[in-house]
Scaffold this active site. Structure first.
Site, PDB file in Angstrom:
ATOM      1  CG  HIS A 109      -0.112   0.420   2.707  1.00 41.09           C
ATOM      2  ND1 HIS A 109      -0.073  -0.728   3.502  1.00 41.09           N
ATOM      3  CD2 HIS A 109      -0.189   1.411   3.160  1.00 41.09           C
ATOM      4  CE1 HIS A 109       0.453  -0.151   4.580  1.00 41.09           C
ATOM      5  NE2 HIS A 109       0.513   1.156   4.338  1.00 41.09           N
ATOM      6  CG  ASP A 139      -0.106  -3.927   2.565  1.00 44.19           C
ATOM      7  OD1 ASP A 139       0.124  -3.488   1.452  1.00 44.19           O
ATOM      8  OD2 ASP A 139      -0.255  -3.291   3.481  1.00 44.19           O
ATOM      9  CB  SER A 212       3.291   1.593   5.996  1.00 44.20           C
ATOM     10  OG  SER A 212       2.156   1.743   6.901  1.00 44.20           O
TER      11      SER A 212
END
Length: 475
Positions: A109, A139, A212
């Site tokens: 992402h 992911d 992230s």
């Protein structure tokens, strides 16, 4: 002093030494500075740029001579005739280098739909990255940069060795602050959020937006997770962060590096967990395994697996539930011949299946399982009002011609059937793991279950073509 006394003294000293070493191993580090200095050069900040189409709606129309004319001329430089212009959107994230030749791991992402990916290194300098491959299911994304010099990198550790309470360190680019370190402990293991292959490590090490894709380290400087998500009411860290375990990430990265895509094993069954009532109805000693609710065309059908089978073992490993089966099948090699142990009609049997590839099969339409013709009888049983499946009902419920059985036309709101989710429009195709064509057949299955000493009976129910098993009490 006797030899026995000397032996006892020596043994006592050894025990004290062991206890002291154990206490030292459990104590908090005096400082994380050495570890931070060791791993920092391998962690990167990631900036992505994406072209976003401008709105195609009408712009402001300002009459000539209006006092707002100058204002809107500044806002829309080409005046009233200006067309929509694309704009650039930027996002920040983190990542880490896993090889000296420039392979970098991050979250999917972070780089999804990006036109440009810029990698900033701890020791200075920036390089553009290309996408090697991505896996939205976990992911995870693998990037590549080209560098004239070997890059500092980190290795993956064994995340399965991590215990709740072990120290961990997170590093990344939280809220754009860049190369920020936080420390905490493993708060929980084997967390599942929403994905099929989830295996998250929960930690209270501070993780925020921008972290992230960054690494979660053990105290040896090995990556045991990729920071992916947080649970927060306000968007900031409240001590509940999640990192996808290295046990999952390493397999994904290896496949992305080799193929540019994932290649997961595919069994080709629809499955559901076995609850206590189902276990009792099928004669299982406990609620375990994965119950097969449907077998469309594919590897499982070719291997002889049938709806109603309970998969107890896959490739030599016991199967606790559906989640474990999905993960083990997904990790298995495509084309591999694998042994399954299933329970059918109260007996175990071993089958051999050649696994297909999940990615190839995901978009293949799944046909329904054929069942016998309907019968004309109607009636009530176990709080259910049942009717044969007619052509008119089939059309109303948008069911395939292959599906047959008993249609639930009403459910007693105070019945167990209602509590367990059965509703009007459901179609019962099996009872006691045998096909039912009429109310007489269903009553016969109920009587057989009672004679066998069962307290419940297992029904195979389809709703909009999707199958699931429900166990109803016979009392």
């Amino acid at each position: 002093m006797t030899a026995r006394a000397l032996w006892s003294m020596a043994l006592g000293m050894v025990m004290m030494l062991v206890m002291a070493l154990a206490a030292q191993a459990r104590s908090a580090p005096d400082s994380f500075a050495d570890l931070a200095a060791k791993i920092s050069p391998s962690v990167v900040n990631i900036t992505t740029s994406t072209t976003v189409a401008a709105s195609t709606g009408p712009g402001p129309v300002v009459p000539e001579g209006s006092p707002f004319e100058d204002f809107f001329r500044d806002l829309v430089p080409d005046g009233n005739n200006s067309g929509p212009r694309p704009r650039r959107s930027q996002a920040l994230g983190s990542g880490f280098v896993i090889s000296e030749d420039g392979f970098i791991v991050t979250n999917n992402h972070v780089i999804e739909k990006a036109d440009e990916i810029l990698i900033e290194f701890f020791e200075g300098g920036e390089l553009e990255a290309t996408v090697v491959g991505t896996d939205p299911n976990t992911d995870i994304a693998l990037l590549k940069v080209e560098s004239d010099d070997p890059l500092p990198f980190v290795s993956f550790g064994d995340s399965d060795l991590m215990r709740v309470g072990d120290w961990v360190m997170a590093m990344g680019n939280p809220l754009g602050q860049g190369f920020s370190v936080s420390a905490g402990i493993v708060s929980a293991r084997n967390r599942a959020l929403s994905g099929t292959y989830d295996d998250y490590i929960q930690t209270d090490a501070a993780i925020n937006r921008g972290n992230s894709g960054g690494p979660l380290f053990n105290m040896d400087g090995e990556v045991i997770g990729v920071n992916t998500a947080i649970l927060s009411p306000n968007g900031g860290s409240i001590g509940i962060g999640f990192a996808m375990s290295a046990a999952v990430v390493t397999k994904v990265v290896d496949q992305l590096k080799e193929f540019g895509e994932t290649r997961r094993g595919w069994l080709g069954v629809r499955i559901q967990d076995v609850d206590a009532d189902m276990a009792e109805a099928m004669g299982l000693d406990q609620a375990r395994g994965a119950l097969v609710s449907d077998v469309p065309e594919g590897p499982a059908a070719e291997a002889g697996i049938e709806a109603g089978d309970v998969i107890l073992s896959f490739d030599g490993h016991d199967v606790a539930d559906t989640r474990e089966l999905v993960r083990r099948v997904g990790d298995a090699e495509v084309g591999k011949s694998t042994r399954l142990v299933v329970m059918r009609d109260g007996k175990t049997m071993t089958l051999k299946v050649v696994l297909g590839r999940r990615e190839t099969a995901e978009n293949t339409p799944v046909p329904a399982v054929a069942t016998p013709d309907d019968a004309p009888q109607t009636g009530e049983l176990m709080g259910l009002t049942l009717s044969p499946l007619t052509a008119e009902m089939r059309e109303q419920l948008e069911l395939s011609d292959a599906i047959d059985g008993l249609v639930v036309t009403d459910v007693d709101g105070e019945s167990e059937a209602y509590e367990k989710g059965l509703r009007a429009g459901d179609v019962i195709t099996e009872a006691g793991q045998q096909k039912v064509e009429s109310l007489d057949a269903l009553e016969a299955r109920v009587d057989e279950a009672k004679e066998a000493g069962r307290k419940s009976i297992l029904l195979l129910v389809r709703r909009a073509g999707e199958p699931r098993f429900v166990a109803l009490s016979l009392g």
